[in-house]
Design an enzyme around this catalytic site. Sequence first.
Site, PDB file in Angstrom:
ATOM      1  N   PHE A   1       0.814  -1.228   0.000  1.00 23.90           N
ATOM      2  CA  PHE A   1       0.000   0.000   0.000  1.00 23.90           C
ATOM      3  C   PHE A   1       0.852   1.286   0.000  1.00 23.90           C
ATOM      4  CE2 PHE A   1      -2.369   2.777   3.296  1.00 23.90           C
ATOM      5  CZ  PHE A   1      -2.911   3.589   2.319  1.00 23.90           C
TER       6      PHE A   1
ATOM      7  N   SER B   1       2.210  -6.252   8.158  1.00 27.10           N
ATOM      8  CA  SER B   1       1.670  -4.988   8.670  1.00 27.10           C
ATOM      9  C   SER B   1       0.313  -5.084   9.373  1.00 27.10           C
ATOM     10  CB  SER B   1       1.552  -3.995   7.507  1.00 27.10           C
ATOM     11  OG  SER B   1       0.556  -4.418   6.596  1.00 27.10           O
TER      12      SER B   1
ATOM     13  N   THR C   1       5.904   3.135  12.829  1.00 31.46           N
ATOM     14  CA  THR C   1       4.485   3.397  13.111  1.00 31.46           C
ATOM     15  C   THR C   1       4.295   4.008  14.498  1.00 31.46           C
ATOM     16  OG1 THR C   1       2.433   2.215  13.638  1.00 31.46           O
ATOM     17  CG2 THR C   1       4.413   0.916  13.744  1.00 31.46           C
ATOM     18  N   ASP C   2       3.204   4.753  14.654  1.00 32.12           N
ATOM     19  CA  ASP C   2       2.892   5.298  15.984  1.00 32.12           C
ATOM     20  C   ASP C   2       2.523   4.186  16.970  1.00 32.12           C
ATOM     21  OD1 ASP C   2       0.394   4.608  14.953  1.00 32.12           O
ATOM     22  OD2 ASP C   2      -0.525   6.578  15.262  1.00 32.12           O
ATOM     23  N   GLU C   3       2.253   2.971  16.442  1.00 31.68           N
ATOM     24  CA  GLU C   3       1.845   1.876  17.335  1.00 31.68           C
ATOM     25  C   GLU C   3       2.968   1.460  18.287  1.00 31.68           C
ATOM     26  OE1 GLU C   3      -0.654  -1.169  15.615  1.00 31.68           O
ATOM     27  OE2 GLU C   3      -1.233   0.167  13.985  1.00 31.68           O
TER      28      GLU C   3
ATOM     29  N   TYR D   1       2.752  -7.272  16.312  1.00 34.91           N
ATOM     30  CA  TYR D   1       3.121  -6.359  15.216  1.00 34.91           C
ATOM     31  C   TYR D   1       3.886  -5.153  15.756  1.00 34.91           C
ATOM     32  CZ  TYR D   1       2.583  -2.394  12.039  1.00 34.91           C
ATOM     33  OH  TYR D   1       2.836  -1.279  11.280  1.00 34.91           O
TER      34      TYR D   1
ATOM     35  N   LYS E   1       7.866  -3.935  15.257  1.00 30.73           N
ATOM     36  CA  LYS E   1       8.262  -2.646  14.670  1.00 30.73           C
ATOM     37  C   LYS E   1       9.137  -1.859  15.659  1.00 30.73           C
ATOM     38  CE  LYS E   1       7.111  -1.081  11.226  1.00 30.73           C
ATOM     39  NZ  LYS E   1       7.713  -1.202   9.864  1.00 30.73           N
TER      40      LYS E   1
ATOM     41  N   TYR F   1     -15.253  -3.845  15.579  1.00 37.72           N
ATOM     42  CA  TYR F   1     -14.760  -4.493  16.803  1.00 37.72           C
ATOM     43  C   TYR F   1     -15.251  -3.742  18.040  1.00 37.72           C
ATOM     44  CZ  TYR F   1     -11.186  -6.615  13.695  1.00 37.72           C
ATOM     45  OH  TYR F   1     -10.531  -7.271  12.689  1.00 37.72           O
TER      46      TYR F   1
ATOM     47  N   ARG G   1      -8.400   6.323  15.994  1.00 37.17           N
ATOM     48  CA  ARG G   1      -7.175   6.322  15.190  1.00 37.17           C
ATOM     49  C   ARG G   1      -7.012   7.731  14.607  1.00 37.17           C
ATOM     50  NH1 ARG G   1      -6.763   2.517  17.875  1.00 37.17           N
ATOM     51  NH2 ARG G   1      -6.274   0.365  17.336  1.00 37.17           N
TER      52      ARG G   1
ATOM     53  N   ASN H   1     -13.682   4.691  15.213  1.00 36.63           N
ATOM     54  CA  ASN H   1     -13.935   3.736  14.121  1.00 36.63           C
ATOM     55  C   ASN H   1     -15.386   3.791  13.652  1.00 36.63           C
ATOM     56  OD1 ASN H   1     -11.304   2.877  14.375  1.00 36.63           O
ATOM     57  ND2 ASN H   1     -11.809   1.124  15.673  1.00 36.63           N
TER      58      ASN H   1
ATOM     59  N   GLY I   1      -6.247  -7.239  23.180  1.00 34.48           N
ATOM     60  CA  GLY I   1      -5.246  -6.197  23.473  1.00 34.48           C
ATOM     61  C   GLY I   1      -5.469  -4.909  22.700  1.00 34.48           C
TER      62      GLY I   1
HETATM   63  P1  NAD Z   1       1.404  -3.664   3.225  1.00 31.48           P
HETATM   64  O1  NAD Z   1       1.112  -4.868   4.043  1.00 31.48           O
HETATM   65  O2  NAD Z   1       0.327  -3.091   2.338  1.00 31.48           O
HETATM   66  O3  NAD Z   1       2.663  -3.941   2.280  1.00 31.48           O
HETATM   67  C1  NAD Z   1       3.797  -4.608   2.728  1.00 31.48           C
HETATM   68  C2  NAD Z   1       4.662  -4.956   1.510  1.00 31.48           C
HETATM   69  O4  NAD Z   1       5.866  -5.563   1.993  1.00 31.48           O
HETATM   70  C3  NAD Z   1       4.004  -5.962   0.552  1.00 31.48           C
HETATM   71  O5  NAD Z   1       4.202  -5.550  -0.781  1.00 31.48           O
HETATM   72  C4  NAD Z   1       4.746  -7.265   0.831  1.00 31.48           C
HETATM   73  O6  NAD Z   1       4.823  -8.118  -0.306  1.00 31.48           O
HETATM   74  C5  NAD Z   1       6.127  -6.747   1.235  1.00 31.48           C
HETATM   75  N1  NAD Z   1       6.863  -7.700   2.086  1.00 31.48           N
HETATM   76  C6  NAD Z   1       6.404  -8.353   3.191  1.00 31.48           C
HETATM   77  N2  NAD Z   1       7.358  -9.166   3.680  1.00 31.48           N
HETATM   78  C7  NAD Z   1       8.450  -9.010   2.886  1.00 31.48           C
HETATM   79  C8  NAD Z   1       9.751  -9.569   2.894  1.00 31.48           C
HETATM   80  N3  NAD Z   1      10.108 -10.470   3.826  1.00 31.48           N
HETATM   81  N4  NAD Z   1      10.626  -9.188   1.945  1.00 31.48           N
HETATM   82  C9  NAD Z   1      10.264  -8.287   1.003  1.00 31.48           C
HETATM   83  N5  NAD Z   1       9.040  -7.739   0.922  1.00 31.48           N
HETATM   84  C10 NAD Z   1       8.135  -8.086   1.868  1.00 31.48           C
HETATM   85  O7  NAD Z   1       1.922  -2.574   4.258  1.00 31.48           O
HETATM   86  P2  NAD Z   1       1.715  -0.985   4.281  1.00 31.48           P
HETATM   87  O8  NAD Z   1       0.435  -0.678   4.939  1.00 31.48           O
HETATM   88  O9  NAD Z   1       2.013  -0.441   2.938  1.00 31.48           O
HETATM   89  O10 NAD Z   1       2.869  -0.572   5.297  1.00 31.48           O
HETATM   90  C11 NAD Z   1       4.188  -0.297   4.834  1.00 31.48           C
HETATM   91  C12 NAD Z   1       5.061   0.079   6.004  1.00 31.48           C
HETATM   92  O11 NAD Z   1       4.522   1.225   6.665  1.00 31.48           O
HETATM   93  C13 NAD Z   1       5.165  -1.009   7.064  1.00 31.48           C
HETATM   94  O12 NAD Z   1       6.490  -1.038   7.523  1.00 31.48           O
HETATM   95  C14 NAD Z   1       4.214  -0.540   8.158  1.00 31.48           C
HETATM   96  O13 NAD Z   1       4.659  -1.003   9.423  1.00 31.48           O
HETATM   97  C15 NAD Z   1       4.348   0.956   8.042  1.00 31.48           C
HETATM   98  N6  NAD Z   1       3.181   1.737   8.468  1.00 31.48           N
HETATM   99  C16 NAD Z   1       1.939   1.460   7.963  1.00 31.48           C
HETATM  100  C17 NAD Z   1       0.850   2.263   8.339  1.00 31.48           C
HETATM  101  C18 NAD Z   1      -0.532   2.013   7.762  1.00 31.48           C
HETATM  102  O14 NAD Z   1      -1.473   2.692   8.163  1.00 31.48           O
HETATM  103  N7  NAD Z   1      -0.704   1.108   6.815  1.00 31.48           N
HETATM  104  C19 NAD Z   1       1.038   3.323   9.235  1.00 31.48           C
HETATM  105  C20 NAD Z   1       2.323   3.574   9.738  1.00 31.48           C
HETATM  106  C21 NAD Z   1       3.392   2.780   9.335  1.00 31.48           C
HETATM  107  P1  TYD Z   2      -6.644  -1.506  11.132  1.00 33.32           P
HETATM  108  O1  TYD Z   2      -7.046  -0.934   9.811  1.00 33.32           O
HETATM  109  O2  TYD Z   2      -6.393  -2.972  11.230  1.00 33.32           O
HETATM  110  O3  TYD Z   2      -5.385  -0.664  11.625  1.00 33.32           O
HETATM  111  P2  TYD Z   2      -4.640  -0.649  13.078  1.00 33.32           P
HETATM  112  O4  TYD Z   2      -5.106  -1.786  13.891  1.00 33.32           O
HETATM  113  O5  TYD Z   2      -3.206  -0.790  12.684  1.00 33.32           O
HETATM  114  O6  TYD Z   2      -4.967   0.682  13.667  1.00 33.32           O
HETATM  115  O7  TYD Z   2      -7.770  -1.151  12.197  1.00 33.32           O
HETATM  116  C1  TYD Z   2      -8.139   0.192  12.456  1.00 33.32           C
HETATM  117  C2  TYD Z   2      -9.162   0.184  13.587  1.00 33.32           C
HETATM  118  O8  TYD Z   2     -10.360  -0.441  13.105  1.00 33.32           O
HETATM  119  C3  TYD Z   2      -8.735  -0.609  14.789  1.00 33.32           C
HETATM  120  O9  TYD Z   2      -9.191   0.040  15.972  1.00 33.32           O
HETATM  121  C4  TYD Z   2      -9.445  -1.956  14.636  1.00 33.32           C
HETATM  122  C5  TYD Z   2     -10.715  -1.570  13.903  1.00 33.32           C
HETATM  123  N1  TYD Z   2     -11.278  -2.599  12.977  1.00 33.32           N
HETATM  124  C6  TYD Z   2     -12.611  -2.988  13.083  1.00 33.32           C
HETATM  125  O10 TYD Z   2     -13.372  -2.490  13.930  1.00 33.32           O
HETATM  126  N2  TYD Z   2     -13.076  -3.944  12.215  1.00 33.32           N
HETATM  127  C7  TYD Z   2     -12.289  -4.521  11.273  1.00 33.32           C
HETATM  128  O11 TYD Z   2     -12.769  -5.425  10.520  1.00 33.32           O
HETATM  129  C8  TYD Z   2     -10.915  -4.105  11.167  1.00 33.32           C
HETATM  130  C9  TYD Z   2     -10.003  -4.715  10.138  1.00 33.32           C
HETATM  131  C10 TYD Z   2     -10.453  -3.137  12.037  1.00 33.32           C
END
Ligand code: NAD
Ligand code: TYD
Length: 339
Positions: free
Chosen positions: A11, A85, A125-127, A153, A157, A210, A217, A252, A278
């Site tokens: 993503f 992720s 991540t902020d997590e 997760y 991180k 949930y 968030r 949410n 959790g």
């Molecule tokens: P995503 O799950 O959409 O994409 C992860 C990508 O990494 C995929 O293309 C997957 O094929 C690749 N990948 C996984 N394991 C691999 C490996 N061992 N070797 C090579 N490639 C591998 O994740 P995302 O939501 O795009 O998140 C990207 C980064 O940003 C992550 O590090 C995540 O922790 C961080 N992040 C995400 C969010 C969010 O809201 N999605 C927020 C803050 C930080």
């Molecule tokens: P998510 O998109 O999994 O991101 P993160 O857990 O990393 O913040 O979830 C965002 C929020 O939405 C989180 O509080 C969990 C909630 N959630 C639901 O209520 N239902 C769902 O099916 C999913 C995937 C998440």
Amino acid sequence: MTIIVTGGAGFIGSNFIFYTLKNHPEYRVICLDKLTYAGNLSTLKDVMDKPNFKFVKADICDREAVYDLFESEKPDVVVNFAAESHVDRSIESPDVFLRTNIIGTSVLMDACRKYGIVRFHQVSTDEVYGDLPIDRPDLFFTEETPLHTSSPYSSSKASADLLALAYHRTYGLPVTISRCSNNYGPYHFPEKLIPLMIANALNDKPLPVYGKGENIRDWLYVEDHCKAIDLILQKGRVGEVYNIGGHNEMRNIDIVKIILKELGKPESLITFVTDRKGHDLRYAIDPTKIHSELGWLPETKFADGIKKTIKWYLENRSWWEEIISGEYMDYYDKMYSNR
Ligand code: NAD
Ligand code: TYD
């Protein structure tokens, strides 16, 4: 300038590749991605033929493959998005999170040490800060907030962040780290809250919220995150952590209702299901440092970003329909049936 973007078929990584190719046409961009369930080559189809773009399928834990790539491409910069992720998957099976998110990051940094690098940027991540109470809206995560994780997760991180800071202090590796709040936008994998709710609403399926849906968030449009990382690469100080977030806290349940309203679907589709184990209550970023040091500010308001995102999912049905028709169905059944 040659930049390796790991996890670029996911993503945020793919959005970062589009941002970089558009704003720095002089860069060579190499995407290194294992193509796990979350990686999608079709996402990159529009840039695949660009002369300054290359895709390499490899695992960041595969030391030999990573070293070979560094030897042949001699990157100046590495931005590490590659990760497992999804919090819910980490609760089911932590192992692969520890492997990719911790060991993979250390393999990449070892390659950076061995072959030399101008910058290694760790996308975090902020997590890693854990959560904040819902009834204390005055509290925010700053870069000084102690790491205090809740899920496998976020623990993986946080471990990677600590390793990155250790590589900076011990080996002098030029590392920066960004810790961003929840992203939304195009190419978001449908297991996450916003795309899952859009896809289910469009298919008239129940929307599984949930608990009571009261968890909060802090949502940021993905392009604003990409812009922040680009700024950190240009002007950020090595050895530093930068929080990224746009003060857009939402419950949410309110997000789900906005999606239903936008799509003209009834709120009767909302189904409250058993809470996540959790479950973090509230995330909220204080972005003062990146604003005052680097001049970053988010540009997309949530009201506009969510409309753009929904429009994208309506116009790109084949992208997500293909994903939710495959092995994702097994995952969905396992996580949501009888929940
Ligand atoms: P995503 O799950 O959409 O994409 C992860 C990508 O990494 C995929 O293309 C997957 O094929 C690749 N990948 C996984 N394991 C691999 C490996 N061992 N070797 C090579 N490639 C591998 O994740 P995302 O939501 O795009 O998140 C990207 C980064 O940003 C992550 O590090 C995540 O922790 C961080 N992040 C995400 C969010 C969010 O809201 N999605 C927020 C803050 C930080
Ligand atoms: P998510 O998109 O999994 O991101 P993160 O857990 O990393 O913040 O979830 C965002 C929020 O939405 C989180 O509080 C969990 C909630 N959630 C639901 O209520 N239902 C769902 O099916 C999913 C995937 C998440």
